[in-house]
Design a protein around this motif. Sequence first.
Motif, PDB file in Angstrom:
ATOM      1  N   ALA A 129       0.831  -1.210   0.000  1.00 61.84           N
ATOM      2  CA  ALA A 129       0.000   0.000   0.000  1.00 61.84           C
ATOM      3  C   ALA A 129       0.861   1.254   0.000  1.00 61.84           C
ATOM      4  O   ALA A 129       0.413   2.318  -0.469  1.00 61.84           O
ATOM      5  CB  ALA A 129      -0.916  -0.001   1.207  1.00 61.84           C
ATOM      6  N   TYR A 130       2.103   1.146   0.490  1.00 59.27           N
ATOM      7  CA  TYR A 130       2.983   2.314   0.578  1.00 59.27           C
ATOM      8  C   TYR A 130       4.375   1.936   0.076  1.00 59.27           C
ATOM      9  O   TYR A 130       4.793   0.784   0.143  1.00 59.27           O
ATOM     10  CB  TYR A 130       3.064   2.834   2.027  1.00 59.27           C
ATOM     11  CG  TYR A 130       1.709   3.094   2.641  1.00 59.27           C
ATOM     12  CD1 TYR A 130       1.000   4.246   2.319  1.00 59.27           C
ATOM     13  CD2 TYR A 130       1.138   2.170   3.512  1.00 59.27           C
ATOM     14  CE1 TYR A 130      -0.249   4.480   2.876  1.00 59.27           C
ATOM     15  CE2 TYR A 130      -0.101   2.404   4.071  1.00 59.27           C
ATOM     16  CZ  TYR A 130      -0.793   3.553   3.750  1.00 59.27           C
ATOM     17  OH  TYR A 130      -2.049   3.783   4.277  1.00 59.27           O
ATOM     18  N   THR A 131       5.077   2.930  -0.392  1.00 62.49           N
ATOM     19  CA  THR A 131       6.442   2.719  -0.877  1.00 62.49           C
ATOM     20  C   THR A 131       7.438   2.868   0.271  1.00 62.49           C
ATOM     21  O   THR A 131       7.101   3.347   1.371  1.00 62.49           O
ATOM     22  CB  THR A 131       6.784   3.729  -1.975  1.00 62.49           C
ATOM     23  OG1 THR A 131       6.750   5.054  -1.417  1.00 62.49           O
ATOM     24  CG2 THR A 131       5.788   3.621  -3.131  1.00 62.49           C
ATOM     25  N   ARG A 132       8.673   2.490  -0.027  1.00 62.25           N
ATOM     26  CA  ARG A 132       9.746   2.622   0.967  1.00 62.25           C
ATOM     27  C   ARG A 132       9.938   4.076   1.365  1.00 62.25           C
ATOM     28  O   ARG A 132      10.117   4.387   2.547  1.00 62.25           O
ATOM     29  CB  ARG A 132      11.027   2.028   0.385  1.00 62.25           C
ATOM     30  CG  ARG A 132      12.239   2.145   1.292  1.00 62.25           C
ATOM     31  CD  ARG A 132      13.492   1.608   0.601  1.00 62.25           C
ATOM     32  NE  ARG A 132      14.635   1.704   1.481  1.00 62.25           N
ATOM     33  CZ  ARG A 132      15.000   0.778   2.340  1.00 62.25           C
ATOM     34  NH1 ARG A 132      14.299  -0.349   2.432  1.00 62.25           N
ATOM     35  NH2 ARG A 132      16.068   0.927   3.096  1.00 62.25           N
ATOM     36  N   GLU A 133       9.912   4.985   0.355  1.00 58.76           N
ATOM     37  CA  GLU A 133      10.130   6.401   0.632  1.00 58.76           C
ATOM     38  C   GLU A 133       9.017   6.974   1.524  1.00 58.76           C
ATOM     39  O   GLU A 133       9.279   7.805   2.396  1.00 58.76           O
ATOM     40  CB  GLU A 133      10.218   7.187  -0.671  1.00 58.76           C
ATOM     41  CG  GLU A 133      11.479   6.947  -1.484  1.00 58.76           C
ATOM     42  CD  GLU A 133      11.488   5.577  -2.162  1.00 58.76           C
ATOM     43  OE1 GLU A 133      10.383   4.977  -2.297  1.00 58.76           O
ATOM     44  OE2 GLU A 133      12.577   5.122  -2.540  1.00 58.76           O
ATOM     45  N   GLN A 134       7.797   6.527   1.286  1.00 58.77           N
ATOM     46  CA  GLN A 134       6.694   7.018   2.117  1.00 58.77           C
ATOM     47  C   GLN A 134       6.846   6.578   3.579  1.00 58.77           C
ATOM     48  O   GLN A 134       6.609   7.361   4.502  1.00 58.77           O
ATOM     49  CB  GLN A 134       5.355   6.516   1.564  1.00 58.77           C
ATOM     50  CG  GLN A 134       4.901   7.202   0.287  1.00 58.77           C
ATOM     51  CD  GLN A 134       3.607   6.623  -0.243  1.00 58.77           C
ATOM     52  OE1 GLN A 134       3.474   5.406  -0.401  1.00 58.77           O
ATOM     53  NE2 GLN A 134       2.652   7.499  -0.547  1.00 58.77           N
ATOM     54  N   ILE A 135       7.250   5.334   3.796  1.00 59.40           N
ATOM     55  CA  ILE A 135       7.408   4.820   5.175  1.00 59.40           C
ATOM     56  C   ILE A 135       8.533   5.560   5.884  1.00 59.40           C
ATOM     57  O   ILE A 135       8.382   6.007   7.042  1.00 59.40           O
ATOM     58  CB  ILE A 135       7.670   3.298   5.144  1.00 59.40           C
ATOM     59  CG1 ILE A 135       6.424   2.575   4.638  1.00 59.40           C
ATOM     60  CG2 ILE A 135       8.045   2.789   6.537  1.00 59.40           C
ATOM     61  CD1 ILE A 135       6.604   1.080   4.468  1.00 59.40           C
ATOM     62  N   LEU A 136       9.688   5.728   5.197  1.00 57.66           N
ATOM     63  CA  LEU A 136      10.812   6.424   5.831  1.00 57.66           C
ATOM     64  C   LEU A 136      10.493   7.903   6.036  1.00 57.66           C
ATOM     65  O   LEU A 136      10.915   8.504   7.040  1.00 57.66           O
ATOM     66  CB  LEU A 136      12.069   6.264   4.963  1.00 57.66           C
ATOM     67  CG  LEU A 136      12.602   4.826   4.823  1.00 57.66           C
ATOM     68  CD1 LEU A 136      13.826   4.806   3.896  1.00 57.66           C
ATOM     69  CD2 LEU A 136      12.941   4.243   6.186  1.00 57.66           C
ATOM     70  N   GLY A 137       9.751   8.493   5.115  1.00 56.18           N
ATOM     71  CA  GLY A 137       9.363   9.894   5.287  1.00 56.18           C
ATOM     72  C   GLY A 137       8.423  10.076   6.473  1.00 56.18           C
ATOM     73  O   GLY A 137       8.559  11.034   7.245  1.00 56.18           O
ATOM     74  N   MET A 138       7.451   9.162   6.630  1.00 59.65           N
ATOM     75  CA  MET A 138       6.552   9.253   7.777  1.00 59.65           C
ATOM     76  C   MET A 138       7.287   8.963   9.092  1.00 59.65           C
ATOM     77  O   MET A 138       6.995   9.585  10.113  1.00 59.65           O
ATOM     78  CB  MET A 138       5.389   8.278   7.591  1.00 59.65           C
ATOM     79  CG  MET A 138       4.368   8.322   8.718  1.00 59.65           C
ATOM     80  SD  MET A 138       3.627   9.967   8.969  1.00 59.65           S
ATOM     81  CE  MET A 138       2.589  10.094   7.496  1.00 59.65           C
ATOM     82  N   GLU A 139       8.248   8.056   9.031  1.00 63.67           N
ATOM     83  CA  GLU A 139       9.052   7.777  10.233  1.00 63.67           C
ATOM     84  C   GLU A 139       9.754   9.047  10.714  1.00 63.67           C
ATOM     85  O   GLU A 139       9.750   9.371  11.908  1.00 63.67           O
ATOM     86  CB  GLU A 139      10.076   6.683   9.929  1.00 63.67           C
ATOM     87  CG  GLU A 139      11.012   6.385  11.104  1.00 63.67           C
ATOM     88  CD  GLU A 139      12.157   5.466  10.711  1.00 63.67           C
ATOM     89  OE1 GLU A 139      12.811   4.919  11.609  1.00 63.67           O
ATOM     90  OE2 GLU A 139      12.410   5.319   9.485  1.00 63.67           O
ATOM     91  N   LYS A 140      10.349   9.785   9.753  1.00 65.96           N
ATOM     92  CA  LYS A 140      11.052  11.025  10.097  1.00 65.96           C
ATOM     93  C   LYS A 140      10.074  12.074  10.619  1.00 65.96           C
ATOM     94  O   LYS A 140      10.370  12.792  11.589  1.00 65.96           O
ATOM     95  CB  LYS A 140      11.786  11.550   8.864  1.00 65.96           C
ATOM     96  CG  LYS A 140      12.618  12.773   9.113  1.00 65.96           C
ATOM     97  CD  LYS A 140      13.360  13.191   7.844  1.00 65.96           C
ATOM     98  CE  LYS A 140      14.196  14.448   8.077  1.00 65.96           C
ATOM     99  NZ  LYS A 140      14.900  14.873   6.831  1.00 65.96           N
ATOM    100  N   ALA A 141       8.895  12.155  10.032  1.00 63.44           N
ATOM    101  CA  ALA A 141       7.902  13.147  10.467  1.00 63.44           C
ATOM    102  C   ALA A 141       7.406  12.848  11.879  1.00 63.44           C
ATOM    103  O   ALA A 141       7.260  13.756  12.707  1.00 63.44           O
ATOM    104  CB  ALA A 141       6.737  13.166   9.483  1.00 63.44           C
ATOM    105  N   VAL A 142       7.164  11.583  12.162  1.00 65.58           N
ATOM    106  CA  VAL A 142       6.673  11.199  13.502  1.00 65.58           C
ATOM    107  C   VAL A 142       7.716  11.519  14.560  1.00 65.58           C
ATOM    108  O   VAL A 142       7.405  12.093  15.620  1.00 65.58           O
ATOM    109  CB  VAL A 142       6.302   9.707  13.522  1.00 65.58           C
ATOM    110  CG1 VAL A 142       6.020   9.242  14.948  1.00 65.58           C
ATOM    111  CG2 VAL A 142       5.093   9.438  12.641  1.00 65.58           C
TER     112      VAL A 142
END
Length: 411
Positions: A255-268
């Motif tokens: 459902a999500y790409t690698r970049e989206q997961i790492l980007g959300m990790e950084k935002a959180v």
Amino acid sequence: MASNETFLPIQQANRDVNQKHPVQGERRNRRALGDIGNLVPASTLNEIGKPQLQITRPITRTFRAQLVANAQAVDKNAKKPQEEASNADVAQKKHEETPRRKLKKPTKSLTSVLTARSKVACGITTRPKDPIINIDQSDINNELAEVEYVEDIYKFYKLTETEGGLRDYMNSQPDLNAKMRAILVDWLIEVHRKFELMPESLYLTVNIVDRYLSMRTVPRKELQLVGISAMLIACKYEEIWPPEVNDLIAISDNAYTREQILGMEKAVLGVLGWYLTVPTPYVFLVRYTKASVPSDVEMENMVFFLTELGLVHYSIVMGNSHSKLAASAVYAARCTLNKTPAWTGTLKYHTGYCEDELRNCAKSLVNFHACASETKLKAVYRKYVNPEKGAVALFPPARSLMVELGGGESS
């Protein structure tokens, strides 16, 4: 030569005097007394100052034996007071060493008996205090248990459990509701079970999700992304080998790409200020389950089962602090397993909660237990119906705490 008549007046005078003073007259006419044997010479005194017997006859064999017997009798009489004094000291010492007899208990009067019976009839009897058990006694030689500091650590946890920024946020999320959150947490529990992660990771994951949602508005399509990123952060914090990003992509059905997961990790992490060392319900569960003496594997599984049922429901997480949720789960588990008493002095001491403070939350957990097999969200039920978890999900819920479901969340 004078005649008798010449001395008649003198003799008559002497007789008159002797008649008036007869003793003096006798003394004048008595000759001096000789030694009558009542004076003892100094040389005849023995060593102890007593007169020695004067030997005035030949010493025969029989007489010598008599003298020896008399001397021994004198020595015994001299030693007798000393022996009596020493015997008195020994008797006094024995008397001091001998334990005193217990005094006879006074008999109760009729008034006191009637008063006690009246108190029992009115239900105001005084029960003995429940002793506080030292739950850390078995870990006194375990350096990892930190027995010297553990109570101070948990006092600090209770003081800081509200400092993580968690607050009621659902009204500020226009695109989300409590049911969506329940679906997300149920799915995270299933992912946690498939990856066989540590229990600390699950509780920290849910905590990160709630804290982030309380600070940022999230659209519905990104809610699962927040959950995946929160699990990645929690696993990096708690696990030795956290799951890889590719594994998380696969389990979320791409459902999500690698970049989206790492980007959300950084935002959180940026929103939370990298503040991850928070007292989750897990840290309290470990301590409170240990205080539930005797504690066994069945008790532990039941406590975690009820707590995870509570994690799914938004109202339970927001309406109770982490320590109160943990204490309520322990209380509900004891009622479910018919532990008596349901709440002990040891639990009250270590949790800081009394039974009345936990009853409402415990009732909700028991109702979730009763409906676990019938709801659509069955991740917790499937996890704890497994024999490896003692199949505690199949236990009948605590009847003493069951109430009708009403006004709560529908799952």
